[in-house]
Scaffold this motif. Structure first.
Motif, mmCIF file in Angstrom:
data_model
loop_
_atom_site.group_PDB
_atom_site.id
_atom_site.type_symbol
_atom_site.label_atom_id
_atom_site.label_comp_id
_atom_site.label_asym_id
_atom_site.label_seq_id
_atom_site.Cartn_x
_atom_site.Cartn_y
_atom_site.Cartn_z
ATOM 1 N N GLU A 152 -32.199 -84.845 73.641
ATOM 2 C CA GLU A 152 -31.946 -83.408 73.824
ATOM 3 C C GLU A 152 -33.258 -82.649 73.930
ATOM 4 O OE1 GLU A 152 -29.119 -81.790 71.075
ATOM 5 O OE2 GLU A 152 -27.639 -83.350 71.496
ATOM 6 N N ASP A 182 -30.389 -78.654 75.652
ATOM 7 C CA ASP A 182 -29.838 -78.089 74.419
ATOM 8 C C ASP A 182 -29.905 -76.567 74.460
ATOM 9 O OD1 ASP A 182 -28.787 -78.098 71.877
ATOM 10 O OD2 ASP A 182 -30.442 -79.177 70.949
ATOM 11 N N LYS A 203 -25.691 -78.414 77.196
ATOM 12 C CA LYS A 203 -25.098 -78.022 75.914
ATOM 13 C C LYS A 203 -25.046 -76.510 75.815
ATOM 14 C CE LYS A 203 -25.490 -80.357 72.217
ATOM 15 N NZ LYS A 203 -26.004 -80.985 70.961
HETATM 16 MG MG MG Z 1 -29.514 -80.587 69.532
#
Ligand code: MG
Ligand code: C2E
Ligand code: MG
Ligand code: MG
Length: 281
Positions: A152, A182, A203
């Motif tokens: 990430e 992320d 994300k």
């Molecule tokens: Mg993370």
């Protein structure tokens, strides 16, 4: 000259600041010792398929088990670890620990595809020219299939030096690992980077997920982010899902994966194993 800097020098010696500087120094020394003393712990939070409700991966989240302060969250020591460079050995340790754990869970709970592991990279780690080699070594040491590792990164890590970031990402992709962006939408996003960069997951930040079903603007941002992810061939992951109604909105909007307290808070390995065991019971 000393005279010119007089004002600033004076400020440095204000009692309050001195105290803070000392506290920081103490904390820095503590942090250094903590690695040797093995005071860091990795907790794991499931990533769940919105459609099936099954765990498909975990995210490794570091904590510091401080002898006096108890369990210290990463927000309280990662910035200092970044500044002092300690994040590099710490990050390498987290990666090793997480890959080893992933391998163990894969053997205990065989699934198709196998349970994956997601690990956060820091800016300092991402900038190191030996990142690829160090990830390759951990994969080799632990025997984890590169396809089961997700790294990430955040948007701000790639905008600083776009060319270098592209080289690093290509090197990581060549190893076979997957990349997640992320906290998407909270940094300096650029759609042209997202288009050019070899990433696999988007994300969606918790701050947008929070307003699902309540704030039409958040709903619009989440919906557009999911569409964007799909248009670019990426999988969308919603973070910070806390309620059944948020999850229901995500299902309707077609979000593939979700993480959050609604499913499980990050837990130490033994407790995480229990939730996996329950799935296989
Ligand atoms: Mg993370
Ligand atoms: P992140 O990578 O965005 O991780 C998500 C954070 O949100 C975690 O906080 C997690 O515990 C929390 N969270 C998950 N679900 C929910 C929810 O439903 N509600 C709420 N309110 N919070 C939720 P945590 O563990 O305190 O970590 C904070 C940040 O510290 C992480 O954000 C990541 O940026 C950083 N971090 C954690 N572990 C590592 C690490 O090993 N290396 C590096 N470089 N950074 C790390
Ligand atoms: Mg996040
Ligand atoms: Mg975050």
């Amino acid at each position: 000259r000393a005279k010119d800097g007089g004002k600033n020098n004076h400020a440095v010696f204000e009692p309050g600041m001195n105290e803070r500087a000392l506290e920081r120094l103490g904390m820095e020394a503590d942090l250094r010792r903590a690695l040797d003393r093995e005071e860091f712990r990795v907790h794991y939070q499931p990533k769940v398929s919105v459609r099936t409700g099954r765990i498909v991966a975990h995210e490794a989240l570091v904590r510091w088990e401080h002898p006096e302060r108890g369990l210290v969250p990463p927000a309280e020591f990662i910035p200092l670890a970044e500044e002092t460079g300690l994040i590099v050995p710490l990050g390498r340790w987290v990666l090793g620990e997480a890959c080893r754990q992933a391998k163990e869970w894969q053997s205990w709970y065989p699934t198709d595809p196998p349970l994956a592991m997601s690990v956060n990279l820091s800016a300092a780690q991402f900038k190191r020219p030996d990142l690829g080699a160090s990830v390759a070594k951990v994969l080799d040491d632990t025997g984890l299939d590169p396809r089961d590792l997700i790294l990430e990164i955040t948007e701000s890590m790639v905008v600083e030096d776009v060319t270098a970031a592209l080289v690093t990402l290509r090197e990581l992709k060549a190893l076979g690992v997957k990349i997640a962006v992320d906290d998407f939408g909270t940094g300096y996003s650029s759609l042209s980077y997202l288009k050019r960069f070899p990433v696999d997951y988007l994300k969606i930040d918790r701050s947008f997920v929070e307003g699902l079903g309540r704030d039409p603007k958040d709903e619009g941002i989440v919906s557009a982010s999911i569409e964007l992810a799909h248009a670019l061939g990426l999988e969308a992951i919603a973070e910070g899902v806390e309620t059944a109604s948020q999850l229901e909105r995500l299902r309707v909007l077609g979000c593939g994966l979700a993480q959050g307290f609604f499913f499980q808070k990050p837990f130490p390995r033994d407790t995480a194993s229990e939730s996996l065991a329950a799935l296989f019971a």
